[in-house]
Design a protein around this motif. Structure first.
Motif, PDB file in Angstrom:
ATOM      1  N   GLU A 365      32.548  44.929  29.064  1.00 50.45           N
ATOM      2  CA  GLU A 365      33.482  45.498  30.030  1.00 50.45           C
ATOM      3  C   GLU A 365      32.747  45.779  31.343  1.00 50.45           C
ATOM      4  OE1 GLU A 365      36.541  48.257  27.697  1.00 50.45           O
ATOM      5  OE2 GLU A 365      34.450  48.713  27.180  1.00 50.45           O
ATOM      6  N   VAL A 366      33.405  45.426  32.448  1.00 50.20           N
ATOM      7  CA  VAL A 366      32.891  45.722  33.790  1.00 50.20           C
ATOM      8  C   VAL A 366      34.009  46.440  34.547  1.00 50.20           C
ATOM      9  CG1 VAL A 366      31.953  44.789  35.928  1.00 50.20           C
ATOM     10  CG2 VAL A 366      31.378  43.710  33.739  1.00 50.20           C
ATOM     11  N   THR A 367      33.755  47.674  34.961  1.00 54.06           N
ATOM     12  CA  THR A 367      34.754  48.496  35.649  1.00 54.06           C
ATOM     13  C   THR A 367      34.204  48.892  37.010  1.00 54.06           C
ATOM     14  OG1 THR A 367      35.464  49.370  33.507  1.00 54.06           O
ATOM     15  CG2 THR A 367      36.208  50.537  35.470  1.00 54.06           C
ATOM     16  N   ASP A 368      35.025  48.698  38.076  1.00 52.52           N
ATOM     17  CA  ASP A 368      34.579  49.064  39.423  1.00 52.52           C
ATOM     18  C   ASP A 368      35.618  49.978  40.066  1.00 52.52           C
ATOM     19  OD1 ASP A 368      36.624  47.497  40.843  1.00 52.52           O
ATOM     20  OD2 ASP A 368      35.493  45.727  40.194  1.00 52.52           O
ATOM     21  N   THR A 369      35.260  50.481  41.217  1.00 52.58           N
ATOM     22  CA  THR A 369      36.170  51.353  41.984  1.00 52.58           C
ATOM     23  C   THR A 369      36.632  50.663  43.262  1.00 52.58           C
ATOM     24  OG1 THR A 369      34.239  52.377  43.053  1.00 52.58           O
ATOM     25  CG2 THR A 369      35.118  53.455  41.076  1.00 52.58           C
ATOM     26  N   GLY A 370      36.723  49.351  43.201  1.00 52.57           N
ATOM     27  CA  GLY A 370      37.145  48.579  44.355  1.00 52.57           C
ATOM     28  C   GLY A 370      38.648  48.506  44.487  1.00 52.57           C
ATOM     29  N   PRO A 371      39.147  47.560  45.292  1.00 53.35           N
ATOM     30  CA  PRO A 371      40.596  47.455  45.532  1.00 53.35           C
ATOM     31  C   PRO A 371      41.363  46.858  44.365  1.00 53.35           C
ATOM     32  CG  PRO A 371      39.437  45.736  46.699  1.00 53.35           C
ATOM     33  CD  PRO A 371      38.372  46.612  46.121  1.00 53.35           C
ATOM     34  N   GLY A 372      40.650  46.265  43.403  1.00 50.34           N
ATOM     35  CA  GLY A 372      41.339  45.632  42.283  1.00 50.34           C
ATOM     36  C   GLY A 372      41.938  44.287  42.667  1.00 50.34           C
ATOM     37  N   ILE A 373      42.720  43.718  41.771  1.00 48.73           N
ATOM     38  CA  ILE A 373      43.376  42.419  41.992  1.00 48.73           C
ATOM     39  C   ILE A 373      44.858  42.596  41.705  1.00 48.73           C
ATOM     40  CG2 ILE A 373      43.523  40.005  41.264  1.00 48.73           C
ATOM     41  CD1 ILE A 373      40.611  40.107  40.479  1.00 48.73           C
ATOM     42  N   ALA A 374      45.671  42.150  42.629  1.00 47.47           N
ATOM     43  CA  ALA A 374      47.119  42.252  42.446  1.00 47.47           C
ATOM     44  C   ALA A 374      47.560  41.472  41.214  1.00 47.47           C
ATOM     45  CB  ALA A 374      47.835  41.733  43.689  1.00 47.47           C
ATOM     46  N   GLN A 375      48.634  41.939  40.577  1.00 51.15           N
ATOM     47  CA  GLN A 375      49.125  41.299  39.363  1.00 51.15           C
ATOM     48  C   GLN A 375      49.456  39.826  39.594  1.00 51.15           C
ATOM     49  OE1 GLN A 375      49.303  43.104  36.471  1.00 51.15           O
ATOM     50  NE2 GLN A 375      49.763  41.201  35.371  1.00 51.15           N
ATOM     51  N   ALA A 376      49.975  39.501  40.776  1.00 50.12           N
ATOM     52  CA  ALA A 376      50.367  38.114  41.060  1.00 50.12           C
ATOM     53  C   ALA A 376      49.162  37.191  41.171  1.00 50.12           C
ATOM     54  CB  ALA A 376      51.180  38.058  42.345  1.00 50.12           C
ATOM     55  N   ASP A 377      47.970  37.743  41.481  1.00 48.33           N
ATOM     56  CA  ASP A 377      46.778  36.914  41.685  1.00 48.33           C
ATOM     57  C   ASP A 377      45.904  36.825  40.446  1.00 48.33           C
ATOM     58  OD1 ASP A 377      47.361  36.306  44.312  1.00 48.33           O
ATOM     59  OD2 ASP A 377      46.360  38.105  45.094  1.00 48.33           O
ATOM     60  N   ARG A 378      46.219  37.546  39.392  1.00 46.88           N
ATOM     61  CA  ARG A 378      45.298  37.627  38.268  1.00 46.88           C
ATOM     62  C   ARG A 378      45.179  36.324  37.482  1.00 46.88           C
ATOM     63  NH1 ARG A 378      46.399  43.814  35.979  1.00 46.88           N
ATOM     64  NH2 ARG A 378      45.597  44.845  37.890  1.00 46.88           N
ATOM     65  N   ASP A 379      46.207  35.505  37.517  1.00 45.75           N
ATOM     66  CA  ASP A 379      46.105  34.207  36.841  1.00 45.75           C
ATOM     67  C   ASP A 379      45.380  33.182  37.707  1.00 45.75           C
ATOM     68  OD1 ASP A 379      47.408  35.128  34.599  1.00 45.75           O
ATOM     69  OD2 ASP A 379      49.396  34.575  35.354  1.00 45.75           O
ATOM     70  N   ARG A 380      45.475  33.329  39.020  1.00 48.56           N
ATOM     71  CA  ARG A 380      44.912  32.315  39.915  1.00 48.56           C
ATOM     72  C   ARG A 380      43.452  32.571  40.279  1.00 48.56           C
ATOM     73  NH1 ARG A 380      48.003  30.290  44.868  1.00 48.56           N
ATOM     74  NH2 ARG A 380      46.460  28.685  44.441  1.00 48.56           N
ATOM     75  N   VAL A 381      42.963  33.790  40.057  1.00 48.78           N
ATOM     76  CA  VAL A 381      41.585  34.082  40.480  1.00 48.78           C
ATOM     77  C   VAL A 381      40.566  33.286  39.668  1.00 48.78           C
ATOM     78  CG1 VAL A 381      42.071  36.374  41.385  1.00 48.78           C
ATOM     79  CG2 VAL A 381      41.532  36.093  38.945  1.00 48.78           C
ATOM     80  N   PHE A 382      40.985  32.744  38.536  1.00 49.78           N
ATOM     81  CA  PHE A 382      40.069  31.946  37.725  1.00 49.78           C
ATOM     82  C   PHE A 382      40.065  30.478  38.135  1.00 49.78           C
ATOM     83  CE2 PHE A 382      41.093  35.558  34.928  1.00 49.78           C
ATOM     84  CZ  PHE A 382      39.812  36.001  34.654  1.00 49.78           C
ATOM     85  N   ASP A 383      40.929  30.088  39.094  1.00 49.64           N
ATOM     86  CA  ASP A 383      40.935  28.711  39.578  1.00 49.64           C
ATOM     87  C   ASP A 383      39.728  28.470  40.469  1.00 49.64           C
ATOM     88  OD1 ASP A 383      43.283  28.399  38.237  1.00 49.64           O
ATOM     89  OD2 ASP A 383      44.562  28.630  40.011  1.00 49.64           O
ATOM     90  N   ARG A 384      39.279  27.232  40.479  1.00 49.25           N
ATOM     91  CA  ARG A 384      38.131  26.887  41.310  1.00 49.25           C
ATOM     92  C   ARG A 384      38.488  26.990  42.796  1.00 49.25           C
ATOM     93  NH1 ARG A 384      36.464  21.435  37.945  1.00 49.25           N
ATOM     94  NH2 ARG A 384      35.573  22.491  36.124  1.00 49.25           N
ATOM     95  N   PHE A 385      37.598  27.603  43.556  1.00 52.13           N
ATOM     96  CA  PHE A 385      37.675  27.699  45.011  1.00 52.13           C
ATOM     97  C   PHE A 385      38.879  28.513  45.496  1.00 52.13           C
ATOM     98  CE2 PHE A 385      35.810  23.500  43.947  1.00 52.13           C
ATOM     99  CZ  PHE A 385      34.515  23.739  44.372  1.00 52.13           C
ATOM    100  N   TYR A 386      39.465  29.285  44.598  1.00 55.00           N
ATOM    101  CA  TYR A 386      40.596  30.123  45.032  1.00 55.00           C
ATOM    102  C   TYR A 386      40.058  31.425  45.641  1.00 55.00           C
ATOM    103  CZ  TYR A 386      44.680  33.146  44.910  1.00 55.00           C
ATOM    104  OH  TYR A 386      45.681  34.005  45.256  1.00 55.00           O
ATOM    105  N   ARG A 387      40.581  31.759  46.816  1.00 60.74           N
ATOM    106  CA  ARG A 387      40.216  33.014  47.485  1.00 60.74           C
ATOM    107  C   ARG A 387      41.501  33.751  47.841  1.00 60.74           C
ATOM    108  NH1 ARG A 387      37.047  29.125  50.015  1.00 60.74           N
ATOM    109  NH2 ARG A 387      34.832  29.233  49.529  1.00 60.74           N
ATOM    110  N   ARG A 388      41.488  35.033  47.569  1.00 62.30           N
ATOM    111  CA  ARG A 388      42.683  35.819  47.835  1.00 62.30           C
ATOM    112  C   ARG A 388      42.884  36.024  49.327  1.00 62.30           C
ATOM    113  NH1 ARG A 388      41.208  40.993  44.892  1.00 62.30           N
ATOM    114  NH2 ARG A 388      39.112  40.077  44.910  1.00 62.30           N
ATOM    115  N   ALA A 389      44.137  36.186  49.696  1.00 58.74           N
ATOM    116  CA  ALA A 389      44.460  36.424  51.107  1.00 58.74           C
ATOM    117  C   ALA A 389      43.897  37.774  51.553  1.00 58.74           C
ATOM    118  CB  ALA A 389      45.982  36.394  51.316  1.00 58.74           C
ATOM    119  N   GLN A 390      43.532  37.848  52.807  1.00 58.40           N
ATOM    120  CA  GLN A 390      42.993  39.068  53.414  1.00 58.40           C
ATOM    121  C   GLN A 390      41.718  39.535  52.704  1.00 58.40           C
ATOM    122  OE1 GLN A 390      46.181  41.909  53.331  1.00 58.40           O
ATOM    123  NE2 GLN A 390      47.387  40.811  54.874  1.00 58.40           N
ATOM    124  N   GLN A 391      40.972  38.571  52.207  1.00 57.86           N
ATOM    125  CA  GLN A 391      39.717  38.885  51.528  1.00 57.86           C
ATOM    126  C   GLN A 391      38.616  38.984  52.569  1.00 57.86           C
ATOM    127  OE1 GLN A 391      38.760  36.789  47.779  1.00 57.86           O
ATOM    128  NE2 GLN A 391      36.916  36.134  48.842  1.00 57.86           N
TER     129      GLN A 391
END
Length: 434
Positions: A365-391
């Motif tokens: 388990e890895v837990t941080d106090t950052g901004p987290g990941i929106a529910q809509a992006d949680r499936d796509r963050v594992f795609d290659r070269f995907y970067r979230r908006a406003q990152q």
């Protein structure tokens, strides 16, 4: 001998030949025995046909020439006197035998049959040599056609083996027509049941190859696209360095050039790591790995970055957690998770790494106090070269893709949740070691 066809042919030809020879031998002996029984029956029938003529024996007329006759007939009266001999001049059997018996006369064996009647004794004899010659001739007339059929049976066996192996030649030809551009499944219509499992496994292999080639083409395409930007940036920074009007501008351009080189190196390293972490890779180099030790090495690799950002980085790995896997790959997985958490956690925040044993596996388990990941992006963050908006953090978009590839290779499950105090909670659950 590696040829199935040759082995089958030799084995079946030997089997057919042995069975044919055995059948010929058995048939020969049976025909010879049956012929001997038939000749004995003939002797008895001849004796039965003469029993009513014993009283007429002295008056029985003997043909003048009986050289072609195989039988010798003798008749004795009640007083033991010979009253009839069918072939005068031949050696006479002076012994009265009742029933069947083999009698030796001048070095030759005769088969004799004697019958007692009310008027005397009838004895009929035949040379055993003649009987054997006739029996052998009868047996050969039966056996020789059977032996002549042997070449025909061998040709039939060869044809049957050839037809039986035809599906293998079909599958071989179908496989030879496949290449990396044409990996369509093999047809399985009208195939024998023994070949169907082989074709099914080949089709599964072709499907895996098709997926691997598609993934490779997609990876090369994405990598080429992603490498274009840092390489273009490097060229621009070099041009700016060449055009710098003074020393201060040159120092600034050189610093930007160094940063661009670092980003290009980091991208190349991530690409190589992703290529090595392909889930299709074999697990021949797996061993028992201490998950807490791998997490500790990952924290050590990211300690300087966490220190520079004033982030509290801690590890809770008191319990023994062992997983079955690739030691270096597991270290890379943990390092990428910790590195992402450190990069996206604001200064002064905290990142906690925890390893614990579960009843059905081991958990990282890895837990941080950052901004987290929106529910809509949680499936796509594992795609290659995907970067979230406003990152705001610059990255390659490969960190979590590498984590996913390594997890799939180890049959592990990844879950993204919101941390209790805000931030992101990543849990990777590994199956228990064998």
């Amino acid at each position: 001998m590696k040829s199935i066809r040759a082995r089958l042919l030799i084995a079946l030809i030997i089997l057919v030949a042995l069975i044919s020879l055995l059948a010929a031998a058995v048939t020969y002996r049976r025909v010879a025995n049956e012929t001997s029984i038939l000749f004995d029956y003939q002797l008895r029938q001849m004796a039965l046909s003469l029993r009513s003529q014993i009283s007429l024996a002295p008056r029985i007329e003997v043909p003048p020439d009986q050289s072609d006759t195989d039988f010798v007939i003798q008749i004795w009266d009640l007083f033991g006197a010979r009253t009839y001999l069918s072939r005068p001049g031949l050696p006479m059997i002076n012994q009265i035998v009742l029933g069947y018996a083999n009698v030796s006369l001048r070095g030759e064996i005769w088969r004799a049959y004697g019958m007692q009647t009310a008027d005397g004794v009838i004895q009929i004899a035949q040379p055993l040599r003649v009987r054997e010659e006739l029996a052998r001739a009868a047996a050969e007339r039966v056996v020789i056609p059977l032996l002549l059929l042997l070449p025909i049976m061998i040709v039939a066996v060869a044809w049957i083996v050839r037809r039986g192996l035809e599906p293998l030649r079909y599958v071989t030809a179908e496989v030879q027509r496949r290449d990396m551009r044409s990996l369509t499944p093999l047809g399985s219509d009208n195939l024998p049941r023994e070949i169907e499992p082989l074709v099914a496994e080949l089709n599964r292999l072709l499907a895996r190859l098709h997926e691997a080639f598609d993934a490779q083409r997609a990876f090369i395409s994405d990598a080429a696209h992603e490498l274009r930007s840092p390489l273009t940036a490097l060229r621009l920074q070099l041009q700016l360095l060449d055009r710098a009007p003074d020393e201060a501008a040159r120092l600034e351009a050189r610093g930007r050039l160094g940063s661009a080189i670092e980003r290009a190196i980091h991208l190349a390293e991530q690409l190589l790591t992703l290529a090595r972490s392909d889930p299709q890779n074999t697990s021949s180099d797996f061993e028992t790995v201490d998950l807490a030790a791998a997490a500790a090495e990952a924290i050590k690799d990211t300690h300087d970055l966490a220190l520079a950002r004033s982030i509290d980085l801690s590890l809770d790995g008191a319990t023994k957690t062992s997983v079955w896997g690739d030691r270096e790959a597991l270290r890379t997985l943990a390092r990428n998770l910790v590195d992402n958490a450190v990069r996206y956690t604001p200064a002064g925040g905290s990142v906690q790494v925890r390893c614990r044993a579960m009843p059905d596996g081991e958990l990282l388990e890895v837990t941080d106090t950052g901004p987290g990941i929106a529910q809509a992006d949680r499936d796509r963050v594992f795609d290659r070269f995907y970067r979230r908006a406003q990152q705001q953090e610059s990255g390659t978009g490969l960190g979590l893709a590498i984590v996913k590839a390594i997890a799939e290779r180890h049959h592990a499950q990844i879950r993204l949740d919101d941390a209790p105090g805000g931030g992101l909670h990543v849990a990777v659950k590994f199956p228990p070691p064998p």
